[in-house]
Design an enzyme around this catalytic site. Structure first.
Site, PDB file in Angstrom:
ATOM      1  N   SER A  48     -17.171  19.197   7.822  1.00  0.00           N
ATOM      2  CA  SER A  48     -18.458  19.478   7.965  1.00  0.00           C
ATOM      3  C   SER A  48     -18.182  21.144   7.629  1.00  0.00           C
ATOM      4  O   SER A  48     -19.292  21.761   8.243  1.00  0.00           O
ATOM      5  CB  SER A  48     -19.126  19.208   9.167  1.00  0.00           C
ATOM      6  OG  SER A  48     -19.540  17.114   8.958  1.00  0.00           O
ATOM      7  N   GLY A 226     -21.076  15.217   7.739  1.00  0.00           N
ATOM      8  CA  GLY A 226     -20.861  15.802   6.404  1.00  0.00           C
ATOM      9  C   GLY A 226     -21.027  17.276   6.524  1.00  0.00           C
ATOM     10  O   GLY A 226     -22.185  18.043   7.097  1.00  0.00           O
ATOM     11  N   GLY A 228     -22.966  20.935   4.409  1.00  0.00           N
ATOM     12  CA  GLY A 228     -24.229  21.967   3.517  1.00  0.00           C
ATOM     13  C   GLY A 228     -25.385  21.089   4.543  1.00  0.00           C
ATOM     14  O   GLY A 228     -25.553  21.171   5.339  1.00  0.00           O
ATOM     15  N   CYS A 254     -24.876  13.121  12.888  1.00  0.00           N
ATOM     16  CA  CYS A 254     -24.975  14.975  12.264  1.00  0.00           C
ATOM     17  C   CYS A 254     -25.659  15.252  10.903  1.00  0.00           C
ATOM     18  O   CYS A 254     -27.077  14.361  11.405  1.00  0.00           O
ATOM     19  CB  CYS A 254     -23.033  15.306  11.867  1.00  0.00           C
ATOM     20  SG  CYS A 254     -23.411  17.398  11.854  1.00  0.00           S
ATOM     21  N   LEU A 255     -24.890  14.534   9.948  1.00  0.00           N
ATOM     22  CA  LEU A 255     -25.444  15.198   9.006  1.00  0.00           C
ATOM     23  C   LEU A 255     -26.272  13.329   8.238  1.00  0.00           C
ATOM     24  O   LEU A 255     -27.408  13.505   8.151  1.00  0.00           O
ATOM     25  CB  LEU A 255     -24.923  14.549   7.660  1.00  0.00           C
ATOM     26  CG  LEU A 255     -25.623  15.142   6.662  1.00  0.00           C
ATOM     27  CD1 LEU A 255     -26.653  16.392   5.860  1.00  0.00           C
ATOM     28  CD2 LEU A 255     -24.054  14.977   5.154  1.00  0.00           C
ATOM     29  N   GLN A 258     -29.151  13.755  10.201  1.00  0.00           N
ATOM     30  CA  GLN A 258     -30.626  14.221   9.255  1.00  0.00           C
ATOM     31  C   GLN A 258     -30.865  13.770   8.536  1.00  0.00           C
ATOM     32  O   GLN A 258     -32.459  13.559   8.166  1.00  0.00           O
ATOM     33  CB  GLN A 258     -29.565  15.287   9.139  1.00  0.00           C
ATOM     34  CG  GLN A 258     -29.022  16.437  10.427  1.00  0.00           C
ATOM     35  CD  GLN A 258     -28.028  17.656   9.977  1.00  0.00           C
ATOM     36  OE1 GLN A 258     -28.253  18.242   8.934  1.00  0.00           O
ATOM     37  NE2 GLN A 258     -27.836  18.095  11.050  1.00  0.00           N
ATOM     38  N   ASN A 296     -21.146  19.974  15.763  1.00  0.00           N
ATOM     39  CA  ASN A 296     -20.899  21.353  14.262  1.00  0.00           C
ATOM     40  C   ASN A 296     -22.230  20.599  13.163  1.00  0.00           C
ATOM     41  O   ASN A 296     -21.741  20.634  12.754  1.00  0.00           O
ATOM     42  CB  ASN A 296     -19.245  20.460  13.508  1.00  0.00           C
ATOM     43  CG  ASN A 296     -19.179  21.857  12.396  1.00  0.00           C
ATOM     44  OD1 ASN A 296     -20.213  22.528  12.644  1.00  0.00           O
ATOM     45  ND2 ASN A 296     -18.643  21.190  11.606  1.00  0.00           N
ATOM     46  N   GLY A 298     -25.066  23.386  11.256  1.00  0.00           N
ATOM     47  CA  GLY A 298     -26.019  24.503  11.574  1.00  0.00           C
ATOM     48  C   GLY A 298     -28.352  24.414  11.001  1.00  0.00           C
ATOM     49  O   GLY A 298     -28.449  25.343  10.476  1.00  0.00           O
ATOM     50  N   PHE A 299     -27.714  22.977  10.961  1.00  0.00           N
ATOM     51  CA  PHE A 299     -29.216  22.232  10.042  1.00  0.00           C
ATOM     52  C   PHE A 299     -29.414  21.373  11.879  1.00  0.00           C
ATOM     53  O   PHE A 299     -28.542  20.569  12.002  1.00  0.00           O
ATOM     54  CB  PHE A 299     -29.160  21.976   9.084  1.00  0.00           C
ATOM     55  CG  PHE A 299     -29.134  22.534   7.710  1.00  0.00           C
ATOM     56  CD1 PHE A 299     -30.050  22.716   7.294  1.00  0.00           C
ATOM     57  CD2 PHE A 299     -27.658  23.108   7.571  1.00  0.00           C
ATOM     58  CE1 PHE A 299     -29.932  23.848   6.571  1.00  0.00           C
ATOM     59  CE2 PHE A 299     -27.848  23.999   6.409  1.00  0.00           C
ATOM     60  CZ  PHE A 299     -28.599  24.194   5.846  1.00  0.00           C
ATOM     61  N   HIS A 342     -21.253  14.754  18.273  1.00  0.00           N
ATOM     62  CA  HIS A 342     -20.035  14.105  17.834  1.00  0.00           C
ATOM     63  C   HIS A 342     -19.051  12.989  18.829  1.00  0.00           C
ATOM     64  O   HIS A 342     -18.870  13.521  19.904  1.00  0.00           O
ATOM     65  CB  HIS A 342     -19.008  15.311  17.168  1.00  0.00           C
ATOM     66  CG  HIS A 342     -19.210  15.033  15.581  1.00  0.00           C
ATOM     67  ND1 HIS A 342     -19.485  15.246  14.784  1.00  0.00           N
ATOM     68  CD2 HIS A 342     -19.959  16.321  15.230  1.00  0.00           C
ATOM     69  CE1 HIS A 342     -19.617  15.636  13.143  1.00  0.00           C
ATOM     70  NE2 HIS A 342     -20.307  17.036  13.806  1.00  0.00           N
ATOM     71  N   GLU A 344     -17.434  10.917  18.688  1.00  0.00           N
ATOM     72  CA  GLU A 344     -16.323   9.971  18.441  1.00  0.00           C
ATOM     73  C   GLU A 344     -14.827  11.713  18.396  1.00  0.00           C
ATOM     74  O   GLU A 344     -14.187  11.721  18.184  1.00  0.00           O
ATOM     75  CB  GLU A 344     -16.063  10.412  16.405  1.00  0.00           C
ATOM     76  CG  GLU A 344     -15.601  11.084  15.899  1.00  0.00           C
ATOM     77  CD  GLU A 344     -17.038  11.679  15.186  1.00  0.00           C
ATOM     78  OE1 GLU A 344     -16.792  13.345  14.999  1.00  0.00           O
ATOM     79  OE2 GLU A 344     -17.754  12.094  16.115  1.00  0.00           O
TER      80      GLU A 344
END
Length: 372
Positions: A48, A226, A228, A254-255, A258, A296, A298-299, A342, A344
């Site tokens: 990530s 992940g 980006g 996380c990703l 999203q 972790n 940024g979006f 997260h 985990e």
């Protein structure tokens, strides 16, 4: 380890001087900070963080070296590291080497002797931005050109870059539950925890069609973390939507969380400086309990505790107590949920680990046995 004068130049013109260890070619990437006090090896190997220059707010790192057991992937994923001090010695019974040698051996530059408190305060105020790390006291024409050519994080599909290219399996082949995990940048500790919870995992590339996933006869589907811009992973929502139509239990982190928001009609937005660290307070909306979490990203999925903008099918299950951003979602009718943080984390708070049990409860409720 030998060092030379070096600098970090941010795209707004702010300059930080220090000592550079490792590669001398200009290195450009988005500059972010993390408040993790420990776990630097896990941070640096977390996919990530792909495409980012990571500022460590802890004043010294490297004191316990590196080892072969803790990495979250096969190699460092970061573009570079900025620290106040990197320890010249390390001491730990599990250590197999020192941090500086491990990073530079992987071609990762380390900028030391930087006032990371000032740098972090600047990023927190002005927002994360692109930067270049290079040797010298002042930026060269080469460094300026490299920084100018560096793309912003918005619009970057980095999940495709870090994803496995071929499917692979993890865990005991006779385990009672079979999970198919989409690899958008999956962390190894996620796989370890699924194994501990009686699952065998088939990890598939990020762009695997839903029909191919169903051929594996999964008891549940996992959507990984992940790097980006989630909106740039444009192929994922169609696959997730097709799997949702099959009423397969799904869990995203996380990703992955999203992408669930995008799949059902929400949108994501770039945060000013994101959430990165191991001490973020998150509230469970239903119970009111507060969890300390590792994060972790940024979006974020756009919305508030009241709901996701324009998506009545999704209920908000968790919110961040620092800024009110969405930290958890659940579909109101389907066995699908995700969290931004997260659970985990290793090392890190374990407050969220019961989510793995919650996911397996949905698997068992559907009758998933792994014996299809």
């Amino acid at each position: 380890m030998q060092s030379t004068p070096g600098f970090l130049l941010l795209e707004d013109g702010t300059l930080f001087r220090g000592q550079l260890i490792g590669p001398s070619a200009p290195t450009v990437a988005e500059v972010v900070f993390t408040t993790n006090m420990t776990g630097y090896q896990e941070v640096f190997t977390d996919p990530s963080y792909r495409g980012q220059l990571v500022v460590m707010t802890a004043p010294m790192i490297g004191n316990y070296g590196i080892n072969a057991e803790d990495p979250e992937s096969g190699a460092p994923q970061i573009a570079g590291v900025v620290v106040r001090e990197i320890s010249p010695v390390h001491s730990n019974w599990r250590a197999s080497g020192d941090l500086a040698s491990w990073l530079t051996g992987a071609g990762i530059p380390i900028l030391t002797e930087v006032d990371t408190r000032r740098l972090t305060r600047h990023l927190r105020t002005a927002g994360v931005m692109r930067g270049v790390v290079a040797p010298g006291d002042t930026p060269s024409a080469e460094a300026l050109a490299a920084l100018d050519a560096c793309p912003p994080m918005e619009g970057l599909d980095l999940a495709t870059v870090v994803s496995t290219k071929e499917p692979y399996t993890w865990g005991d082949a006779s385990a009672p539950h079979h999970i198919v995990a989409y690899d958008f940048g999956i962390k190894r500790n996620i796989l370890r925890l699924f194994e501990e919870h009686g699952c065998r995992v088939t990890v598939v590339p990020s762009d695997t069609p839903a029909a191919e996933v169903m051929k594996h006869a999964p008891d549940g589907v996992f959507l990984s973390n992940g790097p980006g811009d989630p909106a740039a992973v444009s192929y994922a929502p169609d696959n997730i939507r097709a799997l949702a139509a099959e009423k397969v239990p799904m869990f995203g982190i996380c990703l992955g969380h999203q992408l669930l928001g995008l799949t059902f009609g929400g949108r994501t937005e770039k945060m000013p400086y994101g959430h990165r660290g191991g001490n973020h307070p998150v509230q469970d909306v239903e119970s009111g309990h507060v969890l300390i979490t590792s994060q972790n990203h940024g979006f974020a999925v756009a919305g508030t505790a009241e709901g996701v903008e324009g998506v009545p099918e999704l209920a908000v299950t968790h919110v961040n107590l620092n800024d009110g951003s969405i930290e958890g979602l659940a579909h109101r009718e389907l066995p699908i949920f995700g969290v931004q943080y997260h659970p985990e984390a290793a090392p890190g708070p374990h407050d969220g680990r019961p989510l793995f049990n919650r996911f397996l409860d949905t698997v068992r409720a559907r009758g998933g046995s792994g014996q299809k």
